[in-house]
Design a protein around this motif. Structure first.
Motif, PDB file in Angstrom:
ATOM      1  N   SER A  17       0.908  -1.030  -0.058  1.00 58.79           N
ATOM      2  CA  SER A  17      -0.095  -0.110   0.001  1.00 58.79           C
ATOM      3  C   SER A  17       0.853   1.239   0.116  1.00 58.79           C
ATOM      4  CB  SER A  17      -1.067  -0.074   1.320  1.00 58.79           C
ATOM      5  OG  SER A  17      -0.403  -0.100   2.493  1.00 58.79           O
ATOM      6  N   ASP A  18       1.962   1.126   0.647  1.00 57.28           N
ATOM      7  CA  ASP A  18       3.026   2.337   0.424  1.00 57.28           C
ATOM      8  C   ASP A  18       3.402   2.434  -0.720  1.00 57.28           C
ATOM      9  OD1 ASP A  18       4.819   4.185   2.155  1.00 57.28           O
ATOM     10  OD2 ASP A  18       6.199   2.999   1.109  1.00 57.28           O
ATOM     11  N   LYS A  21       0.946   4.397  -3.085  1.00 54.54           N
ATOM     12  CA  LYS A  21       0.185   5.610  -2.670  1.00 54.54           C
ATOM     13  C   LYS A  21       0.208   6.959  -3.474  1.00 54.54           C
ATOM     14  CE  LYS A  21       4.123   6.899   0.232  1.00 54.54           C
ATOM     15  NZ  LYS A  21       4.805   7.036   1.515  1.00 54.54           N
ATOM     16  N   TYR A  22       1.413   6.572  -4.546  1.00 53.60           N
ATOM     17  CA  TYR A  22       1.506   7.921  -5.656  1.00 53.60           C
ATOM     18  C   TYR A  22       0.565   7.542  -6.715  1.00 53.60           C
ATOM     19  CZ  TYR A  22       5.482   9.038  -2.673  1.00 53.60           C
ATOM     20  OH  TYR A  22       6.412   9.094  -1.727  1.00 53.60           O
ATOM     21  N   CYS A  49     -16.937   8.008   0.142  1.00 49.26           N
ATOM     22  CA  CYS A  49     -15.542   8.173   0.728  1.00 49.26           C
ATOM     23  C   CYS A  49     -15.535   7.370   2.156  1.00 49.26           C
ATOM     24  CB  CYS A  49     -15.099   9.567   0.998  1.00 49.26           C
ATOM     25  SG  CYS A  49     -14.793  10.344  -0.493  1.00 49.26           S
ATOM     26  N   HIS A  50     -14.753   6.911   2.374  1.00 46.29           N
ATOM     27  CA  HIS A  50     -14.678   5.719   3.636  1.00 46.29           C
ATOM     28  C   HIS A  50     -13.910   6.236   4.798  1.00 46.29           C
ATOM     29  CE1 HIS A  50     -17.343   2.423   2.814  1.00 46.29           C
ATOM     30  NE2 HIS A  50     -17.235   2.918   1.657  1.00 46.29           N
ATOM     31  N   SER A  51     -12.859   7.161   4.510  1.00 41.65           N
ATOM     32  CA  SER A  51     -12.018   7.747   5.273  1.00 41.65           C
ATOM     33  C   SER A  51     -11.000   8.742   4.641  1.00 41.65           C
ATOM     34  CB  SER A  51     -11.009   6.664   6.103  1.00 41.65           C
ATOM     35  OG  SER A  51     -10.331   7.242   7.044  1.00 41.65           O
ATOM     36  N   PHE A  52     -10.428   9.476   5.330  1.00 35.34           N
ATOM     37  CA  PHE A  52      -9.409  10.568   4.781  1.00 35.34           C
ATOM     38  C   PHE A  52      -7.918  10.231   5.491  1.00 35.34           C
ATOM     39  CE2 PHE A  52     -13.343  12.006   3.604  1.00 35.34           C
ATOM     40  CZ  PHE A  52     -13.173  12.588   2.376  1.00 35.34           C
ATOM     41  N   SER A  53      -6.978  10.176   4.638  1.00 37.66           N
ATOM     42  CA  SER A  53      -5.645   9.879   5.158  1.00 37.66           C
ATOM     43  C   SER A  53      -5.184  11.197   5.787  1.00 37.66           C
ATOM     44  CB  SER A  53      -4.817   9.295   4.457  1.00 37.66           C
ATOM     45  OG  SER A  53      -4.700  10.157   3.057  1.00 37.66           O
ATOM     46  N   ALA A  54      -4.086  11.263   6.496  1.00 42.83           N
ATOM     47  CA  ALA A  54      -3.242  12.325   6.919  1.00 42.83           C
ATOM     48  C   ALA A  54      -2.979  13.536   6.074  1.00 42.83           C
ATOM     49  CB  ALA A  54      -2.063  11.889   7.883  1.00 42.83           C
ATOM     50  N   ASP A  55      -2.815  13.049   4.749  1.00 46.98           N
ATOM     51  CA  ASP A  55      -2.612  14.181   3.693  1.00 46.98           C
ATOM     52  C   ASP A  55      -3.868  14.526   3.258  1.00 46.98           C
ATOM     53  OD1 ASP A  55      -3.457  11.973   2.378  1.00 46.98           O
ATOM     54  OD2 ASP A  55      -1.656  11.516   1.207  1.00 46.98           O
ATOM     55  N   GLY A  56      -5.052  14.431   3.981  1.00 52.37           N
ATOM     56  CA  GLY A  56      -6.413  14.939   3.332  1.00 52.37           C
ATOM     57  C   GLY A  56      -6.978  14.391   2.341  1.00 52.37           C
ATOM     58  N   ARG A  57      -6.309  13.366   1.783  1.00 47.41           N
ATOM     59  CA  ARG A  57      -7.107  12.592   0.397  1.00 47.41           C
ATOM     60  C   ARG A  57      -7.898  11.561   0.811  1.00 47.41           C
ATOM     61  NH1 ARG A  57      -2.689  10.598  -3.710  1.00 47.41           N
ATOM     62  NH2 ARG A  57      -1.985   9.341  -1.589  1.00 47.41           N
ATOM     63  N   ILE A  59      -9.656   8.099   1.062  1.00 48.36           N
ATOM     64  CA  ILE A  59      -9.539   6.785   1.077  1.00 48.36           C
ATOM     65  C   ILE A  59     -10.855   5.871   0.666  1.00 48.36           C
ATOM     66  CG2 ILE A  59      -8.871   4.494   2.229  1.00 48.36           C
ATOM     67  CD1 ILE A  59      -7.365   6.045   4.054  1.00 48.36           C
TER      68      ILE A  59
ATOM     69  N   GLY B 134     -19.974   6.020   4.469  1.00 47.67           N
ATOM     70  CA  GLY B 134     -18.808   5.545   4.182  1.00 47.67           C
ATOM     71  C   GLY B 134     -17.961   5.284   5.432  1.00 47.67           C
ATOM     72  N   SER B 225      -0.044   3.977   5.788  1.00 43.30           N
ATOM     73  CA  SER B 225       0.920   3.708   5.118  1.00 43.30           C
ATOM     74  C   SER B 225       0.298   4.422   3.580  1.00 43.30           C
ATOM     75  CB  SER B 225       1.360   2.324   4.654  1.00 43.30           C
ATOM     76  OG  SER B 225       0.234   1.585   4.200  1.00 43.30           O
ATOM     77  N   SER B 227      -0.783   7.189   3.096  1.00 41.48           N
ATOM     78  CA  SER B 227      -0.588   8.816   3.151  1.00 41.48           C
ATOM     79  C   SER B 227       0.658   9.150   2.683  1.00 41.48           C
ATOM     80  CB  SER B 227      -0.985   9.184   4.526  1.00 41.48           C
ATOM     81  OG  SER B 227      -0.587  10.369   4.889  1.00 41.48           O
ATOM     82  N   ARG B 231       2.883  15.471   1.664  1.00 41.57           N
ATOM     83  CA  ARG B 231       1.854  16.326   1.496  1.00 41.57           C
ATOM     84  C   ARG B 231       0.828  16.335   2.783  1.00 41.57           C
ATOM     85  NH1 ARG B 231      -0.467  15.723  -4.399  1.00 41.57           N
ATOM     86  NH2 ARG B 231      -2.028  16.421  -3.368  1.00 41.57           N
ATOM     87  N   GLU B 232       1.409  15.731   3.605  1.00 44.85           N
ATOM     88  CA  GLU B 232       0.657  15.953   5.074  1.00 44.85           C
ATOM     89  C   GLU B 232      -0.178  17.275   5.205  1.00 44.85           C
ATOM     90  OE1 GLU B 232       1.815  13.839   8.657  1.00 44.85           O
ATOM     91  OE2 GLU B 232       1.503  16.001   9.413  1.00 44.85           O
ATOM     92  N   ASN B 233      -1.580  17.173   5.585  1.00 48.17           N
ATOM     93  CA  ASN B 233      -2.267  18.189   5.610  1.00 48.17           C
ATOM     94  C   ASN B 233      -3.510  17.885   6.507  1.00 48.17           C
ATOM     95  OD1 ASN B 233      -3.791  20.377   5.410  1.00 48.17           O
ATOM     96  ND2 ASN B 233      -3.657  20.896   3.139  1.00 48.17           N
ATOM     97  N   LEU B 236      -6.735  19.728   6.313  1.00 46.66           N
ATOM     98  CA  LEU B 236      -7.820  19.187   5.089  1.00 46.66           C
ATOM     99  C   LEU B 236      -8.410  17.977   5.806  1.00 46.66           C
ATOM    100  CD1 LEU B 236      -8.411  19.716   2.297  1.00 46.66           C
ATOM    101  CD2 LEU B 236      -6.495  18.330   1.437  1.00 46.66           C
ATOM    102  N   GLN B 237      -7.660  17.154   6.287  1.00 44.55           N
ATOM    103  CA  GLN B 237      -8.265  15.880   6.769  1.00 44.55           C
ATOM    104  C   GLN B 237      -9.409  16.168   7.527  1.00 44.55           C
ATOM    105  OE1 GLN B 237      -6.099  13.605   9.574  1.00 44.55           O
ATOM    106  NE2 GLN B 237      -6.777  11.682   8.936  1.00 44.55           N
TER     107      GLN B 237
END
Lengths: 427, 250
Positions: A17-18, A21-22, A49-57, A59, B134, B225, B227, B231-233, B236-237
């Motif tokens: 998964s790492d 990620k790109y 959307c089921h979750s949001f990762s620490a970069d705000g994107r 998941i 979700g 993993s 994330s 780009r950590e933000n 925004l999260q």
């Protein structure tokens, strides 16, 4: 090549998964499929959307690679053959178990499956095909599947896999062929565009078949997407946007994703150094412009041109366009057509539709607009309701730009009748 | 003026609308309320309206026939919302629609105050329900049942149950709504139903299965993993995934 089959599924998940990620796409939209009453899964056209990762994107899909072993040596990629990283391989059954168990607990909306190139593109594609086939046929999974088509793989395999996936994508990687030659020597424009064209034609054919036979099998019902890396090579925003526009028009793509370049191979001489971090604001502007192309009926050459090939860092593309075309404003909310409403900053697709529908019953006022979701602090310079503007404002480029920028910083300020401008002496 | 005090459910409010329409009152002099009265008004006569399934069904049929499924669905979501004025807003919207002989499109008449209020209530409840599609998490209990807990502002149990009944038809699952003490229960292969939470406490009180904890830790590992550090933000999260939803999420 040695395959690490002894790793636990947890370690593999962490590595793969790492490694994935790109890949930007994590959308689960574009496909509506109700449950069948016996198998697990359904799809909503809006996506979830089921979750949001620490970069705000967001998941929404279980985004993994089948393997991060790769025989290619793309310079921007952390999984390239010349990098010494931990490698792992999932078996198709492991991916199916993970997907089914995650889906059952409502962690995910479906699977996003990509892969490094193991042995050859066709061998990789066959593994991907086997995984999605098993997921659909053996496990009866009816959720969302996004599958990567591997450039250079046997077209037969791509053709077969498309009947099990909801969306397929081939990464364009870099906007121009020269960029691809320098940074991804094992990939060519031809091997990337060939599967893209194949998916497009087969998708269109399947839609025609569906019109004739209701039970015809659907090929990639949610269409295809692609992604480009922004900032690894020297292209201008205008070039990138034109490439995207071409892809939408000539390849019927559903989405083009932009990925701000993150330098993971810092020692590579051919890659640009990014001391300020990835060019996120540039990516943001490109997405805004991309929305203008797809939903707001704009053309790339209206937003940018050869003389102004880059986006304004401080003003969004729609505002920049509007202040440059003040002759088309102000727009009367009770009369303007839908396409013109869409061009007003502060009015989106939803509020434009609401305005058009609501004014069939009577005229709309500024108060109504606000309640409908129009962002008045941006729109007020460009609109009238029943011939009147909200505040006494001037249709003047400098004045509007200054106020729009002030808005971003500290909220609207109106000086009423009196206002002051810099006087230029001797001109 | 008369205040018709309805029960806080779709059937309750529809019974109230039926009552208001039945010719016993001057329609201009009626307001509909749900819940308990906390501030009595002078010159207002309060009437308690009992839920009447038959009358509610008649109102529902009329709304569907005259205004179509989409408008009906919008009204249902508005009544699931937590707006205090929801019963009266729906009554005024329905009254407007019937008196002006409107068709299905009148839900878009957002310049009308009642229609707009129902639209706002619908949007609030619908958005929360969509978020929970979700953000809701099932955990597998030792008895094999999938159990989820939510504490929602609006009454979103019905739309959630409909969604998951379609998605997981062959699973035993239950969704507990902590704020209202309600639960939606779905026995495998059968229809779902709503019940009081305490009635299923023996079912939902079981411990989690061991495999469930493994999958939960795999999921956490995946979320970390996937994330991108560069780009950590976190702002925004937080914007996309408000903290109030995170209590019951892994």
């Amino acid at each position: 090549m040695l395959l690490d089959t002894k790793d636990s599924i947890m370690e593999k998940l962490e590595i793969l998964s790492d490694a994935a990620k790109y890949d930007v796409a994590c959308t689960s939209s574009g496909c509506e499929r109700a449950g069948d009453g016996s198998h697990m899964g359904n799809c909503l056209v809006s996506g979830v959307c089921h979750s949001f990762s620490a970069d705000g994107r967001c998941i929404s899909l279980l985004k993994i690679l089948m393997t991060n072993h790769c025989i290619f040596d793309c310079r921007y990629c952390q999984n390239r053959v010349s990098n010494d990283v931990r490698r792992a391989v999932f078996s198709p059954e492991e991916i199916c178990t993970l997907t089914m168990e995650f889906y059952r607990r409502n962690y995910i909306e479906g699977l996003f499956l990509s892969s490094g190139i193991i042995k050859s593109p066709s061998v990789t594609m066959e593994l991907l095909y086997e995984t999605v086939r098993r997921l659909r046929v053996v496990h009866g999974f009816r959720g969302y599947i996004h599958l990567k088509a591997i450039p250079g793989a046997d077209p037969l395999l791509v053709g077969k896999a498309g009947y099990f996936a909801d969306r397929m994508s081939v990464n364009l990687e870099l906007p121009t062929a020269e960029g691809l030659r320098t940074l991804a020597p094992h990939k060519t424009r031809k091997t990337i565009l060939a599967p893209m064209r194949q998916i497009q034609l087969r998708h269109n054919q399947s839609r025609e078949e569906l019109m004739v036979y209701r039970h015809a099998k659907e090929f990639v019902p949610a269409g295809q997407s692609t992604q480009m890396i922004i900032g690894a090579t020297q292209e201008t925003d205008y070039q990138i946007l034109s490439v995207a526009e071409n892809l939408y028009q000539k390849f019927d793509l559903k989405r083009v994703f932009y990925s701000a370049f993150v330098n993971v191979n810092e020692k590579d001489r051919l890659l640009p150094v990014t001391p300020e971090g990835p060019p996120l604001w540039r990516e943001h502007r490109l997405y805004q412009a991309d929305w203008l192309l797809r939903y707001y009926h704009f053309r790339a050459k209206e937003l940018l041109d050869e003389e102004h090939p880059h986006f304004n860092r401080y003003l969004d593309p729609k505002c920049s366009w509007a202040v440059g075309h003040l002759e088309q404003f102000p727009v009367e909310m009770n009369r303007a057509d839908y396409h013109m409403l869409l061009r007003v900053p502060g009015i989106g697709v939803k509020s434009a539709l609401r305005i058009v529908k609501a004014r069939r019953f009577g005229s709309v006022s500024f108060e109504d607009l606000k309640k409908m979701g129009v962002v008045l602090k941006r729109a007020l310079y460009f609109i009238t309701c029943n011939g009147k503007m909200l505040y006494p404002t001037r249709l003047d480029e400098n004045y509007i730009v200054r106020n729009l920028l002030d808005n971003e910083r500290k909220g609207p300020q109106f000086s009423g009748e009196a206002s002051y401008r810099q006087l230029s002496l001797f001109s | 003026m008369y205040a018709l005090m309805c029960e806080d459910s779709i059937n309750g409010v529809f019974s109230g609308i039926y009552e208001a329409w039945a010719g016993k009152y001057n329609r201009d002099e009626v307001v509909l309320r749900t819940g308990a009265v906390c501030n009595f008004e002078l010159f207002m006569e309060y009437r308690q309206i009992q839920e009447d399934a038959e009358a509610a069904q008649k109102v529902a049929n009329t709304l569907r026939r005259r205004f179509g499924e989409e408008t009906y669905e919008r009204i249902c979501y508005a009544l699931w919302s937590d707006g205090e004025d929801k019963a009266d807003a729906v009554y005024r919207m329905v009254r407007y629609g019937i008196e002006h002989n409107c068709g299905a499109g009148f839900r878009n008449h957002l310049t009308n105050e009642a229609v707009r209020r129902v639209f706002e209530l619908w949007r609030a409840a619908f958005n929360e329900a969509h978020h929970y599609l979700g953000f809701l998490r099932f955990s597998e209990l030792k008895n094999g049942v999938l159990c989820a807990n939510i504490s929602a502002r609006h009454q979103v149990l019905e739309p959630l149950a409909m969604h998951f009944a379609d998605r997981l038809p062959k699973e035993n699952w239950l969704i507990c709504e902590k704020n209202r003490g309600l639960a939606a229960v779905h026995p495998a292969g059968m229809d779902w139903f709503l019940t009081k939470e305490e009635q299923i406490s023996t079912l939902s009180g079981e411990k989690r299965s061991t495999s469930d904890e493994e999958f939960a830790s795999m999921w956490r590992c995946f979320c970390n993993s996937v994330s991108i550090e560069a780009r950590e933000n976190l702002e925004l999260q937080k914007k996309n995934f408000p903290l109030r939803f995170r209590q019951e999420v892994l």
